[in-house]
Write an enzyme that holds these catalytic residues in place. Structure first.
Site, mmCIF file in Angstrom:
data_model
loop_
_atom_site.group_PDB
_atom_site.id
_atom_site.type_symbol
_atom_site.label_atom_id
_atom_site.label_comp_id
_atom_site.label_asym_id
_atom_site.label_seq_id
_atom_site.Cartn_x
_atom_site.Cartn_y
_atom_site.Cartn_z
ATOM 1 N N ASP A 103 0.809 -1.214 0.000
ATOM 2 C CA ASP A 103 0.000 0.000 0.000
ATOM 3 C C ASP A 103 0.846 1.270 0.000
ATOM 4 O O ASP A 103 2.024 1.270 0.365
ATOM 5 C CB ASP A 103 -0.953 0.014 1.195
ATOM 6 C CG ASP A 103 -0.226 -0.100 2.534
ATOM 7 O OD1 ASP A 103 0.759 -0.860 2.618
ATOM 8 O OD2 ASP A 103 -0.645 0.566 3.500
ATOM 9 N N GLU A 160 -0.826 -1.874 5.329
ATOM 10 C CA GLU A 160 0.079 -1.808 6.484
ATOM 11 C C GLU A 160 0.000 -0.445 7.163
ATOM 12 O O GLU A 160 0.150 -0.336 8.374
ATOM 13 C CB GLU A 160 1.516 -2.083 6.033
ATOM 14 C CG GLU A 160 2.520 -2.191 7.176
ATOM 15 C CD GLU A 160 3.017 -0.847 7.683
ATOM 16 O OE1 GLU A 160 3.220 -0.717 8.910
ATOM 17 O OE2 GLU A 160 3.177 0.086 6.872
#
Length: 414
Positions: A103, A160
């Site tokens: 991400d 995350e």
């Protein structure tokens, strides 16, 4: 030296000798006709196309497609956009998991790179594009060589940075469906010397909690404060009192942080607002200290507000657990990195960092270790999460080769 040999064997790196010199000079990737050029292209494609946690749909499609082409058994859908790639070889029942986060962050990019983010308000400011690219590069080499005995699970994890994608993947059955004897992950670190492995047994990153405190006052005219209950004054008192939590309620040798990162109240100089709001981040390692921090923050907010004749609404959210490495796996990692790069390129982390990482949830369920790989260019490198941060592509041969080395060594063929 193993690093020089492995770089030659695995990535055909023309400057392997330079990489193993005392200064680990960066390798010129553009001149290397090998898999590393492809990995750099992947990294820059991902950088141009960042996606925020739990919305990494194109990234997930891209990663899954590449892995399927390599011959991996690809499983999708864990945490929505998560991808797990499985490769089996030989007869051993042993297994290992390697995780990369996929991400990006909600930041407007300011690098000026020709591969800069094409999505306004989003960029890979933490280097997850590099993490993903290196693991994809390692995946290709591992699949071509098949020099292991057991099962490899490559875990491409979403979210995350915000929603705890690791926890969601576990809740979706990650380790039930893909058993791992151990799990490993790395993070690039632009503050550490290039090509150095930085690791630590035990706690490496903190638990992180968040708190929103709303002071409920009574609004009025700024010229008639006696007719109002000013939540800004009460809020200021709460903020000052919160400074005593760590200094007076937590043991001096117990790391903890309470930071008020935002304070909002009112819109005009002559208007006393109805409410004021503050946002806190709380960091800790010890479970008892974590509980004490929450208890004291609640007591102080409620007590200070009451002393001004007001009340508070308090929303306290427990976030990521502390990231705690396992000794056996960290000792293994240290020994492997020493053989791979040389003892002078393996550093002990002096102390844990108060940053947080959701790989913590994986380490709660499986033995493993999380380490940092130095990517420093100059003394003025932009830090992680900075709008000018750009992953150092020169580290790609080392990171990629090390994942191959770890997978093959952990699952040594007899």
């Amino acid at each position: 030296m193993l690093l020089e040999e492995r770089l030659r064997q695995l990535v055909c790196c023309d400057k392997a000798t330079e990489l193993h010199s005392m200064t680990l000079h960066p390798v010129t990737l553009s001149s290397s006709s090998n898999v590393m050029e492809e990995v750099v292209e992947i990294r820059r494609y991902l950088h141009r196309n960042p996606e925020i946690g739990l919305s990494e749909f194109k990234t997930s499609d891209f990663v899954a497609g590449r892995l399927a082409e390599m011959g991996y058994e690809v499983t999708r859908g864990l945490a929505g956009t998560g991808v797990v790639a499985t490769l089996r070889n030989g007869t051993s029942n042993r297994s290992v998991g390697i995780r990369a986060d996929i991400d990006a962050l909600p930041i407007d990019e300011e690098t000026g790179a020709d591969y800069a983010s094409e999505t306004p308000g989003m960029m890979h400011a933490c280097g997850h594009d590099g993490h993903t690219a290196m693991l994809l590069g390692a995946a290709k080499i591992i699949a071509e060589r098949r020099n292991f005995d057991g099962t490899i699970h490559l875990i491409f994890q979403p979210a995350e940075e915000n929603f705890g994608g690791a926890r969601i993947m576990i809740e979706d059955g990650l380790f039930d469906r893909f058993p791992c004897d151990a799990v490993f992950a790395l993070h690039n670190d632009p503050s550490q010397p290039f090509g150095h492995f930085v690791l630590r047994d035990g706690p490496v990153m903190a638990a992180v909690d968040e708190c929103k405190i709303t002071v409920n006052g009574y609004g009025g005219h700024g010229a008639e404060p006696q007719s109002a209950s000013d939540p800004i004054v009460a809020g200021a008192s709460i903020i000052m009192a919160l400074q005593t939590v760590v200094s007076r309620n937590v043991h001096p040798l117990m790391p903890a942080v309470v930071t008020v990162g935002a304070f909002h109240g009112g819109k005009a100089s002559n208007v006393i607002p109805e409410t004021a709001e503050m946002l806190l981040t709380i960091r800790s390692f010890d479970p008892e200290a974590r509980d004490e921090l929450e208890k004291r923050i609640r007591m102080i907010a409620e007590g200070q507000a009451a002393s001004y004749g007001m009340s508070v609404t308090l929303e306290y959210e427990r976030g990521y657990s502390p990231t705690v490495n396992h000794k056996t796996e960290t000792d293994y990692l240290r020994a492997l990195a020493t053989r791979f790069a040389g003892a002078d390129k393996v550093l002990e982390m002096e102390r844990p960092t108060m940053g947080a990482e959701d790989f913590a949830y994986m380490l709660e369920k499986r033995p493993g270790s999380y380490f940092f790989l130095g990517t420093k260019r100059t003394d003025n490198d932009p830090p992680l999460h900075h709008p000018k941060f750009d992953f150092n592509d020169d580290i790609i041969p080392i990171g990629t080769a090390f994942w191959v080395e770890l997978a093959e060594d952990f699952l040594k063929a007899s």
